[in-house]
Each structure stands twice: as structure tokens, then as C-alpha cells.
Design an enzyme around this catalytic site. Structure first.
Site, PDB file in Angstrom:
ATOM      1  N   ASP A  37     -14.193  -7.959   1.215  1.00  0.00           N
ATOM      2  CA  ASP A  37     -13.865  -6.605   1.650  1.00  0.00           C
ATOM      3  C   ASP A  37     -12.347  -6.496   1.777  1.00  0.00           C
ATOM      4  O   ASP A  37     -11.745  -7.172   2.605  1.00  0.00           O
ATOM      5  CB  ASP A  37     -14.537  -6.361   3.008  1.00  0.00           C
ATOM      6  CG  ASP A  37     -14.664  -4.883   3.320  1.00  0.00           C
ATOM      7  OD1 ASP A  37     -14.024  -4.073   2.627  1.00  0.00           O
ATOM      8  OD2 ASP A  37     -15.389  -4.553   4.266  1.00  0.00           O
ATOM      9  N   ASP A  88     -13.273  -1.388  -3.318  1.00  0.00           N
ATOM     10  CA  ASP A  88     -12.641  -2.428  -2.504  1.00  0.00           C
ATOM     11  C   ASP A  88     -13.630  -3.411  -1.878  1.00  0.00           C
ATOM     12  O   ASP A  88     -13.325  -4.034  -0.880  1.00  0.00           O
ATOM     13  CB  ASP A  88     -11.804  -1.778  -1.404  1.00  0.00           C
ATOM     14  CG  ASP A  88     -12.663  -1.034  -0.405  1.00  0.00           C
ATOM     15  OD1 ASP A  88     -13.845  -0.801  -0.685  1.00  0.00           O
ATOM     16  OD2 ASP A  88     -12.142  -0.695   0.670  1.00  0.00           O
ATOM     17  N   GLU A  89     -14.791  -3.534  -2.474  1.00  0.00           N
ATOM     18  CA  GLU A  89     -15.835  -4.297  -1.795  1.00  0.00           C
ATOM     19  C   GLU A  89     -16.795  -4.909  -2.811  1.00  0.00           C
ATOM     20  O   GLU A  89     -17.196  -4.250  -3.760  1.00  0.00           O
ATOM     21  CB  GLU A  89     -16.598  -3.323  -0.901  1.00  0.00           C
ATOM     22  CG  GLU A  89     -17.415  -3.945   0.152  1.00  0.00           C
ATOM     23  CD  GLU A  89     -18.230  -2.882   0.868  1.00  0.00           C
ATOM     24  OE1 GLU A  89     -19.294  -3.201   1.345  1.00  0.00           O
ATOM     25  OE2 GLU A  89     -17.794  -1.716   0.907  1.00  0.00           O
TER      26      GLU A  89
END
Length: 501
Positions: free
Chosen positions: A26, A141-142
Site C-alpha cells: 500500500d 497505489d495498492e
DNA sequence: TCTGGGGTCCTAGGACCC
DNA sequence: TCTGGGGTCCTAGGACCC
């Protein structure tokens, strides 16, 4: 984890007996980190990235706030106007003006630049793809990584059960890896284990996570937090548990204990509504949730109740699978609340055109067209209409959307949206490599028979007659209509992330 | 502070069919 | 001839996530 598990014996064991190694990666305040990457002078500054924000303005919402900005109370999704009250803009700090804010208590406000963030994200993904064969890229973003075949829960340093030489190699053999994580643990004074279990036990999984994390920082230039656990939901919670720059390891057998003290809202899938419902049942923590009677949870929450209960107990058997193709495409935009039908129709027309364009770029047909109209303060209305068959027809998207909008004539709205769904990626014609530049051909020819004529048939009867009027669409659209550039399904069954790049 | 924009999944009721 | 059950599709809304 005594002595590992013989092949086959763990398959049906629930929760803690699973010896999968799942990472949740993350990125920390990703947009702000990206801005810092290209503007190093922002390094220790409070940074707020706003969507719908323009330099100097006050509209829009906070997309990401750096941790320095969060210290002032700025949070994601907060209106920029509210953020500015907590954290004035640096530009407003005038040393000559006694009433101006203290520069030390101001922040930098920047508009979202998604294209740049996607570039950075693709470098992050390159590392992730290199480090894990099985992964699910959830958002920009993960990502989840199943790295069971690259590392293990064995204790690092050849401890009691960590005797698999292959695994040790996997962690240390990477020639690029030059920093501490590869060096001999005995000599480098390893960072204290962040394992939730026995604190002095470092697993190979932890070492590998450290490796992935530092590669991301080194190669993409942005920081990440990583959660390590035997399943996805625990890994997700773990990555959140020590942000930013966190590495939290939750070995098998410790998941329920790790989760127990956390508030229910920390459990993935518990939002504000469920949190409130649970609180009314006297359930405040994940431990309470784990202990609660599943039947009672099901009474209040339906099937979700049972699933949440399992998660809280550390039991989550979901496999890490690649993200599939999208199920819908939409665009929406807020506007100053208005009941002016002309304005509304113009807005919907523009949104429809954009959605249709994106669908075409991705080479996808759609069978349902819908709109959303939000009345102040927050009443969401949706309307949708399905077509007899899948189409790629921008004019029809607009016509149907406008027709659906008629129901809201004279109604004040503050947000409008257009969506296409029941998507069909028309995988039939892989051969159409020639359609490569289809994204460019949005003007002129319609690139295929999938263009429905119903709404544009030359008479004024717009779409009153399209429903059921074009049963021929079905045959037509299968031979062409996919511009052919996007559905990259071959990569791994389904495009690992057809989204960007 | 009145909440941005892009999604996913689930549920419930109605229509329709057999 | 007022009454069954099952299945599927559609629409609308809600909750959640990033």
C-alpha cells in the site's frame, strides 16, 4: 508453525493453518509522494493534492494529504475549503502581513496529475511483477501479492523450521539487492521484527517483504507500507497498521490475536453503516466480532455478517487473483446545484460522449446505459435501460442518457453521471491487430457494424423505437466493433490490470 | 464539512416464463 | 380460475472501497 505442513494436509484447514504468504503493498499518501518525487523541495512539507482543484482555488476535495498535512487535521475526501481552514495555503503566508498565517503552519496545495502518478505507478508495478507471480493490483497505489512460492513462514537464519535452501536463496540471491536485507542477519543487526507474534522471530517472509519494500522505494522512488499475513484481509489490515513506511508481519496462528483489539471499522468491509449496526449490537472490536454469534450477525447484516465474522477470526480463504476486466465505465461530475434543464442536458451529453469514447478506446461494447442524478443534499437517483444487444454507439449513449434524464426535468441536481455496463469485450476477433490505433479514430467512420442505427436512423423519432427495434445488433457486433487495442486478456487469463499504462 | 470521482458487490422487488 | 414453485433477467438502491 511447527515444522511446516505436509503437502495436502493444509488444504482444508481453516484460518491460521493456511501457510500462504500474502503481502499487501500500500503506497503511502501516493499522490503526495509522487509530487515530492518530482519536486524534492516538498519533502518535509505538508502537501495536499486536490481533485477538482485548481491552483489558488477553493473548490475540489482532498485526494491525498501527506502525513505532515494530516497532522493539521486534513483528511482524504475533505473539501479543499475545509482543508484550507485547517492548513492555509503557503502562498497566503505573507511575511509583511501581520494577519497572514505563519508559514510554518501552511501547506502546499496541488491539483491531481493522474497521468504522472500512473507513470510512477507503472514503475511500482514493474517491481511488484518482478517479485510476485500471483498478484492482484487493486488500484493505482495498492496490490496484493501471493508469494508463497517465493518465500515462507520459516524462521530466518536457519532456525527451527527454516531449513529450505531454495527459499533462502529466493530472498538473498537478487543481485540488485545491496542493502541490509540481504546481508547476513547475524552481522547486520537486523531491524527489530515487526511480527505480531513472538517479537524476536524473523521469518523469511518478513525478509522478503523488506526486500520488496526497499526495491519499490529505490526503483520507483516512493515509499510503501507492506502487510504480511497468511491471507488477504489480514495482510490488508497489517499494511495499514503502521503507516507510513510500515512493515507489519502477522504470522499464521496469530491473525485473530492481531485483529482482536482493533475497532471493527478496521476490518475490511466494515464501513460507517456496518460499524454503527455492530456497535448497536455491542460489538466494538474485531475481537467482539469474532466472538459474536454468526447467526445473529447474519440476521442483522445478511451474508456479509458471516463473512465479516470469518474475517475477524482470521479466516479468509480468498485466493489472490488478477483483476479482471471492468464491469462498468462511468463518468460523473458535480455542478452548482441547478434545475436548469439546458445545463443538465449539456452536462449529460458531455459525460455520455466521454464514457462512449473510453469504451471505444478499451474496445468494449455495452448493453446497458444509465444515468445518475444527485439531488441536494445527497439523494442519489439512478436510472438505466438495457438494449437488446451490445453496442458501441456514442450517439445512442447520449440519446438514451438524455431520455432517462427527462424524468428529472425541473429537478434540482448537484451531480450528474453517465454509465455503461453489461460490458462485452468482444474477444472474438483477436485477429484485428490492424485496429491498433482505434483510439485515434474517434471521428469519422464508426469502425464497425456495432454502430446501431436505431437512434440515428434519420427520422426524428429518437429512441422511442430502438427498444426491440434492432434485434439484428447481436449478429452484427460479433465480427467487428472492437478496436482491438485494449483488452489484453492474454497476459494472465485476464489482463492483470487493463487499466493504465 | 454538506461530500469527488471511479469502481465493485449485494439485495429486493417485479416481470416473465415454464 | 385465486393460486404453485423455480429460474432468470431487469432495475433501483445501498454499502463499501480507494
Amino acid at each position: 508453525m511447527g515444522g511446516g505442513t505436509l503437502p495436502g494436509t493444509a488444504a482444508t484447514a481453516s484460518d491460521a493453518e493456511s501457510d500462504r504468504v500474502v503481502f499487501h503493498v500500500d503506497m503511502d499518501c501516493f499522490y503526495a509522494s509522487c509530487e515530492r518525487l518530482r519536486r524534492p523541495e516538498l519533502a518535509d512539507e505538508p502537501v495536499v493534492v486536490g481533485m477538482g482543484y485548481e491552483a489558488g482555488g477553493t473548490i475540489g476535495a482532498v485526494a491525498t494529504a501527506s502525513y505532515e498535512a494530516r497532522a493539521f487535521g486534513v483528511e482524504s475526501a475533505m473539501p479543499i475549503s475545509a482543508a484550507l481552514e485547517l492548513l492555509p495555503r503557503r502562498a497566503d503566508a505573507d511575511p509583511d502581513d501581520p494577519d497572514a498565517p505563519d508559514p510554518a503552519e501552511t501547506g502546499r496545495y496541488l491539483p491531481v496529475d493522474l497521468e504522472f502518478y500512473k507513470d510512477v505507478a507503472s514503475e511500482v508495478k514493474a517491481v511488484i511483477r518482478d517479485c510476485a507471480d500471483t498478484r492482484r493490483e487493486v488500484s493505482i497505489d495498492e496490490a496484493y501479492l501471493d508469494v508463497t512460492d517465493r518465500t515462507s513462514w520459516a524462521v530466518a537464519g536457519g532456525g527451527e523450521c527454516g531449513s529450505d535452501p531454495e527459499i533462502t536463496d529466493a530472498e538473498t540471491a537478487d543481485p540488485e539487492t545491496t542493502d541490509a536485507e540481504t546481508a547476513d542477519p547475524e552481522t547486520t543487526d537486523p531491524p527489530p521484527s515487526t511480527a505480531a507474534g513472538p517479537a524476536d522471530v524473523r521469518t523469511l517472509a518478513e525478509g522478503y517483504a523488506r526486500h520488496v519494500k526497499s526495491r519499490i522505494e529505490r526503483e520507483a522512488g516512493v515509499p510503501a507500507s507492506v502487510g504480511v499475513a497468511p491471507n488477504m484481509s489480514a495482510a490488508k489490515v497489517a499494511s495499514d497498521a503502521d503507516k507510513p513506511d510500515g512493515l507489519v508481519v502477522v504470522p499464521p496462528g496469530t491473525v485473530a490475536d492481531f485483529l482482536a483489539p482493533l475497532p471493527t471499522a478496521d476490518v475490511h468491509g466494515v464501513g460507517p453503516v456496518t460499524e454503527r449496526t455492530l456497535a448497536e449490537m455491542g460489538i466494538e472490536t474485531a475481537g467482539d466480532l469474532a466472538a459474536a454469534d454468526p447467526d445473529r450477525l447474519a440476521e442483522e447484516l445478511g451474508d456479509r455478517g458471516r463473512a465479516l465474522s470469518r474475517r475477524a477470526r482470521g479466516d479468509d480463504e480468498r485466493a489472490v487473483t488478477p483483476t479482471g476486466l471492468p464491469k462498468s465505465l462511468s463518468r460523473e461530475s458535480s455542478l452548482p446545484a441547478t434545475d436548469d434543464d439546458e445545463t443538465k442536458r449539456d452536462t449529460v451529453s458531455a459525460l455520455a460522449a466521454d464514457v462512449a469514447r473510453r469504451a471505444r478506446e478499451r474496445g468494449c461494447l455495452y448493453r446497458t446505459i444509465g444515468i445518475k442524478a444527485v439531488e441536494p443534499p445527497f439523494e442519489v437517483n439512478t436510472r438505466a435501460r438495457s438494449l437488446p444487444g451490445p453496442v458501441d454507439d456514442p450517439d445512442l449513449v447520449e440519446a438514451v442518457a438524455l431520455d432517462l434524464l427527462d424524468e428529472f426535468d425541473g429537478v434540482r441536481v448537484r451531480k450528474l453521471g453517465v454509465r455503461v455496463s453489461k460490458l462485452d469485450f468482444a474477444e472474438g476477433d483477436q485477429a484485428t491487430l490492424s485496429g491498433f490505433d482505434a483510439a485515434e479514430q474517434t471521428d469519422g467512420e464508426e469502425s464497425g457494424p456495432s454502430e446501431t442505427r436505431a437512434a440515428t436512423g434519420g427520422d426524428g423519432s429518437k429512441l422511442t423505437d430502438w427498444v426491440g427495434a434492432e434485434p439484428t445488433i447481436e449478429e452484427d457486433d460479433t465480427d467487428d466493433g472492437t478496436p482491438g487495442d485494449r483488452p489484453r486478456r492474454s497476459e494472465e487469463g485476464q489482463a492483470s490490470l487493463g487499466d493504465w499504462e
